[in-house]
Write a protein that holds these residues in place. Sequence first.
Motif, PDB file in Angstrom:
ATOM      1  N   LEU A 438      53.352  40.880  29.316  1.00 19.07           N
ATOM      2  CA  LEU A 438      53.556  42.325  29.167  1.00 19.07           C
ATOM      3  C   LEU A 438      52.253  43.040  28.842  1.00 19.07           C
ATOM      4  N   THR A 439      51.491  42.506  27.914  1.00 16.71           N
ATOM      5  CA  THR A 439      50.251  43.188  27.546  1.00 16.71           C
ATOM      6  C   THR A 439      49.240  43.154  28.689  1.00 16.71           C
ATOM      7  N   ARG A 440      49.251  42.102  29.490  1.00 16.68           N
ATOM      8  CA  ARG A 440      48.381  42.076  30.672  1.00 16.68           C
ATOM      9  C   ARG A 440      48.776  43.186  31.643  1.00 16.68           C
ATOM     10  N   LEU A 441      50.076  43.333  31.883  1.00 19.12           N
ATOM     11  CA  LEU A 441      50.556  44.404  32.751  1.00 19.12           C
ATOM     12  C   LEU A 441      50.216  45.773  32.174  1.00 19.12           C
ATOM     13  N   GLN A 442      50.379  45.937  30.869  1.00 11.54           N
ATOM     14  CA  GLN A 442      50.053  47.214  30.240  1.00 11.54           C
ATOM     15  C   GLN A 442      48.585  47.567  30.434  1.00 11.54           C
ATOM     16  N   ARG A 443      47.699  46.605  30.230  1.00 13.59           N
ATOM     17  CA  ARG A 443      46.268  46.858  30.420  1.00 13.59           C
ATOM     18  C   ARG A 443      45.967  47.246  31.860  1.00 13.59           C
ATOM     19  N   GLU A 444      46.570  46.521  32.804  1.00 19.21           N
ATOM     20  CA  GLU A 444      46.305  46.803  34.217  1.00 19.21           C
ATOM     21  C   GLU A 444      46.791  48.199  34.601  1.00 19.21           C
ATOM     22  N   LEU A 445      47.959  48.580  34.098  1.00 26.71           N
ATOM     23  CA  LEU A 445      48.482  49.908  34.408  1.00 26.71           C
ATOM     24  C   LEU A 445      47.641  51.002  33.774  1.00 26.71           C
ATOM     25  N   LEU A 446      47.198  50.792  32.536  1.00 24.64           N
ATOM     26  CA  LEU A 446      46.372  51.815  31.894  1.00 24.64           C
ATOM     27  C   LEU A 446      45.019  51.926  32.571  1.00 24.64           C
ATOM     28  N   VAL A 447      44.425  50.809  32.970  1.00 23.14           N
ATOM     29  CA  VAL A 447      43.173  50.872  33.725  1.00 23.14           C
ATOM     30  C   VAL A 447      43.384  51.646  35.026  1.00 23.14           C
ATOM     31  N   VAL A 475      45.169  49.492  24.327  1.00 19.98           N
ATOM     32  CA  VAL A 475      44.376  50.694  24.591  1.00 19.98           C
ATOM     33  C   VAL A 475      42.880  50.376  24.506  1.00 19.98           C
ATOM     34  N   THR A 476      42.479  49.646  23.490  1.00 21.46           N
ATOM     35  CA  THR A 476      41.061  49.327  23.320  1.00 21.46           C
ATOM     36  C   THR A 476      40.538  48.512  24.489  1.00 21.46           C
ATOM     37  N   GLU A 477      41.322  47.493  24.909  1.00 20.85           N
ATOM     38  CA  GLU A 477      40.888  46.640  26.013  1.00 20.85           C
ATOM     39  C   GLU A 477      40.829  47.409  27.328  1.00 20.85           C
ATOM     40  N   ALA A 478      41.828  48.234  27.597  1.00 19.61           N
ATOM     41  CA  ALA A 478      41.844  48.982  28.848  1.00 19.61           C
ATOM     42  C   ALA A 478      40.694  49.981  28.908  1.00 19.61           C
ATOM     43  N   ALA A 479      40.410  50.649  27.820  1.00 20.35           N
ATOM     44  CA  ALA A 479      39.294  51.603  27.793  1.00 20.35           C
ATOM     45  C   ALA A 479      37.969  50.897  28.058  1.00 20.35           C
ATOM     46  N   ARG A 480      37.849  49.674  27.551  1.00 22.60           N
ATOM     47  CA  ARG A 480      36.617  48.914  27.752  1.00 22.60           C
ATOM     48  C   ARG A 480      36.465  48.462  29.194  1.00 22.60           C
ATOM     49  N   ARG A 481      37.602  48.198  29.877  1.00 22.54           N
ATOM     50  CA  ARG A 481      37.537  47.609  31.216  1.00 22.54           C
ATOM     51  C   ARG A 481      37.588  48.621  32.349  1.00 22.54           C
ATOM     52  N   CYS A 482      37.835  49.872  32.066  1.00 25.64           N
ATOM     53  CA  CYS A 482      38.113  50.806  33.168  1.00 25.64           C
ATOM     54  C   CYS A 482      36.883  51.174  33.986  1.00 25.64           C
ATOM     55  N   GLY A 483      35.672  50.930  33.465  1.00 30.87           N
ATOM     56  CA  GLY A 483      34.470  51.196  34.238  1.00 30.87           C
ATOM     57  C   GLY A 483      33.994  52.629  34.191  1.00 30.87           C
ATOM     58  N   ALA A 484      34.546  53.444  33.324  1.00 34.65           N
ATOM     59  CA  ALA A 484      34.132  54.834  33.186  1.00 34.65           C
ATOM     60  C   ALA A 484      34.152  55.197  31.712  1.00 34.65           C
ATOM     61  N   PRO A 485      33.345  56.179  31.309  1.00 35.08           N
ATOM     62  CA  PRO A 485      33.386  56.594  29.898  1.00 35.08           C
ATOM     63  C   PRO A 485      34.768  57.143  29.531  1.00 35.08           C
ATOM     64  N   VAL A 486      35.226  56.817  28.351  1.00 34.43           N
ATOM     65  CA  VAL A 486      36.547  57.242  27.879  1.00 34.43           C
ATOM     66  C   VAL A 486      36.417  57.708  26.434  1.00 34.43           C
ATOM     67  N   ASP A 487      36.982  58.860  26.142  1.00 26.88           N
ATOM     68  CA  ASP A 487      37.013  59.371  24.768  1.00 26.88           C
ATOM     69  C   ASP A 487      38.463  59.528  24.316  1.00 26.88           C
TER      70      ASP A 487
END
Length: 528
Positions: A438-447, A475-487
């Motif tokens: 579930l958390t893997r899917l959540q990260r992928e969807l948020l990215v 949230v922390t992992e997805a923000a780190r992996r998305c490849g763009a600045p996030v605030d």
Amino acid sequence: MTGPQERADGSGADRRDDRAVTTDRRDDRAGTDRRDDRAGTGRRDERFGAGRRDERPQRGDRPAGGGDRRGGRPVRPAVDRPRYAAYEALAAVHRDDAYANLVLPAVLRDAGLYGRDAAFATELTYGTLRAVGTLDAILTDAAGRDVARIDPPVRDALRLGAYQLLHTRVPPHAAVSSTVDLVRAVAPGATGFANAVLREVAGRDADAWVQRLAPAMESDPIGHLALAHSHPQWIVRAFAEALGGDLGETTRLLIEDNDPAPVHLCARPGLADPVELADAVGGAPGAFSPYAVYLAGGAPGDLPALAEGRAHVQDEGSQLVAAALADAPLDGPDGRWLDLCAGPGGKTGLLSALAAQRGARVTAVEVAEHRARLVAQATRGLPVTVLATDGRTVGSDPKLPEEHFDRVLVDAPCTGLGSLRRRPESRWRRQPSDLPPLTRLQRELLVAGLRAARPGGLVAYVTCSPHTVETHVTVTEAARRCGAPVDFVDARELLPAGMPGLGAGPTVQLWPHRHGTDAMFLAVLRRG
């Protein structure tokens, strides 16, 4: 993916094996450790029963066979109809992995139960499902064997009987005799066993059983709270962690989880006025959401406002997190909104009603085709385009281009631990092993959601779970992996002024015991 009243998710986690059968059932006529079979099996008190009709077999009585024979034909034992309806619902939940909120209405309808009868069957069903963990511990002690070794039909009947004895005002003799009647209908050879076990259960009240069976609070607080309030230990531990280790507040949350959840309506902006709707349905305006109406009772599906698409059933917490995204300040264009996990359409309905007022349009994505149809049905007449596709295809699907949307909602699939008031069986089906996929899917969807947002665009990440790995870690992992600045945007400022207990920010966790909502988590991110 959806709000707490909108989704029925769950796997077979923590489910006992219904194939397990009793290997050492007490004989009805003899046997060591046999109690007095005469008690509780005689004529039932005909004054007892919520709206109960008579002692004759009723529609919905479906004994498994056996019983006395008169004139060569089997005579079916009398079974109280509300109790039998509750038994059928429990059996479907445990045998078929059904969901009580889906199966029970059909059972009540087929049995012809309404009013007090239906209310009594509903209380028995949901109350028993909530209390299963504690009831099973008590039944194990009372029976002298693990409850998993009791035949499934007898096990469910005993759970119903034990719930009546420990958590309702049903007189003990009526709870015992009616349950023995039920066992006689579904497992005729086990009536003596059932009578003996229930008489043992009736010997103590609920508090005394907890004192007997629960670990000491001082030495094992999680184990004590789990048994005392009928939650799996891993869920109690997760709640305590999310509440900063405050066991007093954790206890209040567990108590709230075991109370029936209120029904909240969402008056769709531009289509219904919440004050007028509250007056029309005999309810009250919500405490926090400007669109919420608290329904006093009755069947919400019968309300004209719902049939006409001017309102829908939705927990106030779900309304708050969806409205927070819509109300967040945004620079630049604001006409393209995306709901990346839309089914079956509760939050999409609110977002699209708001979009209609602002000249915006919503793209609603749902991977399951049947749920995508529900989204289309829920948003009929509103500015919504429904896509039956995987939300993770942002950038590879021409209908979901990158850097395109102004506001994005990622209401990701989750364990649903925040809505256990509404999904009582979920607490026993979920298990820690559900979290990694579930958390893997959540990260992928948020990215994917962050990729879909234009520079300067907003993304709201929402789960109906307070588990920290589904909230802050994701949230922390997805923000780190998305490849763009996030605030991070401070989500507290997007909720109604004066709303208590919102924490230190920038994310927000809502709670049943603090806010009267499901435990919704909200993080709002701005793509740089």
